[in-house]
Design an enzyme around this catalytic site. Structure first.
Site, short mmCIF file in Angstrom:
data_model
loop_
_atom_site.label_atom_id
_atom_site.label_comp_id
_atom_site.label_asym_id
_atom_site.label_seq_id
_atom_site.Cartn_x
_atom_site.Cartn_y
_atom_site.Cartn_z
N LYS A 49 0.25 -15.71 -10.64
CA LYS A 49 -1.05 -14.61 -11.20
C LYS A 49 -1.93 -15.60 -11.72
O LYS A 49 -3.30 -15.65 -11.27
CB LYS A 49 -1.03 -13.62 -12.39
CG LYS A 49 -0.19 -12.07 -11.62
CD LYS A 49 -0.63 -11.50 -10.43
CE LYS A 49 0.49 -10.17 -10.76
NZ LYS A 49 -0.07 -9.37 -9.05
N PRO B 56 -5.17 -5.64 -14.01
CA PRO B 56 -4.99 -4.44 -14.93
C PRO B 56 -4.54 -4.24 -15.90
O PRO B 56 -3.16 -5.31 -16.20
CB PRO B 56 -4.30 -3.51 -13.50
CG PRO B 56 -3.96 -4.36 -13.15
CD PRO B 56 -4.58 -5.90 -13.22
N TYR C 268 -2.30 -11.39 -18.09
CA TYR C 268 -1.71 -12.85 -18.95
C TYR C 268 -2.21 -13.96 -17.84
O TYR C 268 -1.67 -15.10 -17.96
CB TYR C 268 -0.30 -12.79 -19.29
CG TYR C 268 0.37 -12.08 -18.20
CD1 TYR C 268 0.62 -12.49 -16.75
CD2 TYR C 268 1.30 -10.40 -18.52
CE1 TYR C 268 1.91 -12.22 -15.82
CE2 TYR C 268 1.84 -10.12 -17.58
CZ TYR C 268 2.53 -10.16 -16.10
OH TYR C 268 2.90 -10.06 -15.10
N GLY D 30 1.01 -1.30 0.48
CA GLY D 30 -0.16 -0.40 0.27
C GLY D 30 0.70 1.46 -0.39
O GLY D 30 0.21 2.44 -0.06
#
Ligand code: HXC
Ligand code: NAP
Length: 284
Positions: free
Chosen positions: A165, A191, A148, A17
């Site tokens: 991911k 994103p 991806y 963050g």
């Protein structure tokens, strides 16, 4: 559309963050009334982001923590619960990534990225889910993946990240089903390119490649941080209560034009790879 108190009941644990998209989401969520608990490895960016939130009257605190270490995550989670009563929202945003020719990677390089992205996301999700389930507290998880990450896609030159991911996406869809009965909702955002220091310094081999990426983009531009932060705020809010196990792509149709964000690094000549790899060797 975004009422000032949209997230007023949210106490959010947000990983990574202090910088980039994590920082932008933290500021936006705080503006919408949420209390933020930020974690990352470096103290300075976390402190600076918290100070900015406090300056405009928001609520924020932080702890340094490496998400690869489950015990450290547990300790940070306990600190966050103590700070805000009870954390009811988790955003798994922390990541590690770099471009490399896969045949040149060491086992440790692969583990470094998978450890942060996949193990780290599991550690945080598990640490909080145990609390939420035992206390019968409905909650919300948002995972930041990539375009991806889709299992039939992937991307060359970022293989550890693509593997990790994809794993986070599988975790998202699996747990959405398994934990719906506990009132735990879990979604993802994929994103496209959003300029950040962390991503650009590790993933853009040259100004020329950056121009090529922009030129090839259907909208001829990269994403704006507020576009992603607003989507994340919506998905976390009660307005999205029936959205569960979904991954929302926000990339201006980039991946529809050509899947595998870094596959065009096939265009990079051998000499450029040698320069990139040489520069790294000199640094270490
Ligand atoms: C090849 C590399 C490398 C590189 C590190 N390594 N960088 N190998 N090419 N560019 C190798 C090291 O040699 C070492 O292996 C191993 O990886 C671990 O490296 P360390 O530096 O010791 O690890 P650590 O300090 O834990 O750092 C982790 C990191 C680093 C992932 C390597 O880059 C980092 O801290 N990243 C955090 C921030 C980040 O990556 N942000 C970008 C997210 S953007 P050996 O064998 O030598 O020990 C993103 C966007 C996706 O995900 C889509 C974008 C459009
Ligand atoms: P960034 O600024 O480098 O963000 C990564 C954050 O993760 C940093 O704050 C970093 O802080 C933290 N982090 C890394 N390793 C950690 C660890 N072991 N433990 C705890 N925290 C750790 O990059 P970004 O572009 O904003 O990326 C944010 C997210 O968006 C990532 O999930 C990334 O994959 C995703 N994404 C970005 C883009 C893009 O174009 N920018 C595109 C697709 C997806 P410390 O180094 O201090 O630990």
């Amino acid at each position: 559309m975004f009422q000032r108190d949209l997230l007023k009941d949210r106490a959010i644990f947000l990983t990574g963050g202090g910088t980039g998209l994590g920082r932008s989401m933290a500021l936006r969520f705080a503006e919408l009334g949420a209390r933020l608990f930020l974690i990352g490895r470096r103290e300075d960016p976390l402190r600076e982001t918290c100070e900015e939130i406090l300056r405009f009257g928001g609520a924020a605190a932080y702890a340094t923590c490496d998400v690869r270490d489950y015990h450290a995550v547990e300790a940070a989670a306990a600190k966050a619960d103590q700070q805000f009563g009870e954390i009811n929202t988790l955003v798994n945003n922390a990541a590690g990534n770099f471009i490399a020719r896969t045949e040149k990677l060491s086992a440790n390089a692969f583990n470094a990225v998978v450890g942060i992205v996949l193990n780290g996301s599991f550690h945080c999700t598990q640490a909080f889910a145990k609390r939420w389930i035992s206390r019968k507290l409905g909650a919300n998880v948002l995972n930041i993946v990539t375009t991806y990450a889709a299992a039939n896609c992937g991307s060359g030159f970022v293989v550890p990240s693509a593997c990790a991911k994809a794993g986070v996406l599988a975790m998202t869809t699996s747990l959405a089903v398994e934990w719906a009965k506990y009132d735990i909702r879990i979604n993802a955002i994929a994103p496209g390119p959003f300029p950040t220091e962390g991503a650009w310094s590790r993933l853009m081999p040259s100004k020329q490649f950056e121009e090529h990426s922009k030129e090839k983009h259907p909208m001829k531009r990269f994403g704006r941080h507020e576009e992603l932060a607003n989507l994340a705020a919506f998905l976390l809010s009660d307005m999205a209560e029936y959205i569960n196990g979904e991954c929302v792509v926000i990339d201006g149709a980039q991946w529809l034009r050509g899947a595998g964000e870094f596959n065009d690094l096939l265009l990079l000549p051998e000499s450029t790879w040698e320069t990139v790899e040489g520069a790294r060797e000199k640094k270490s």
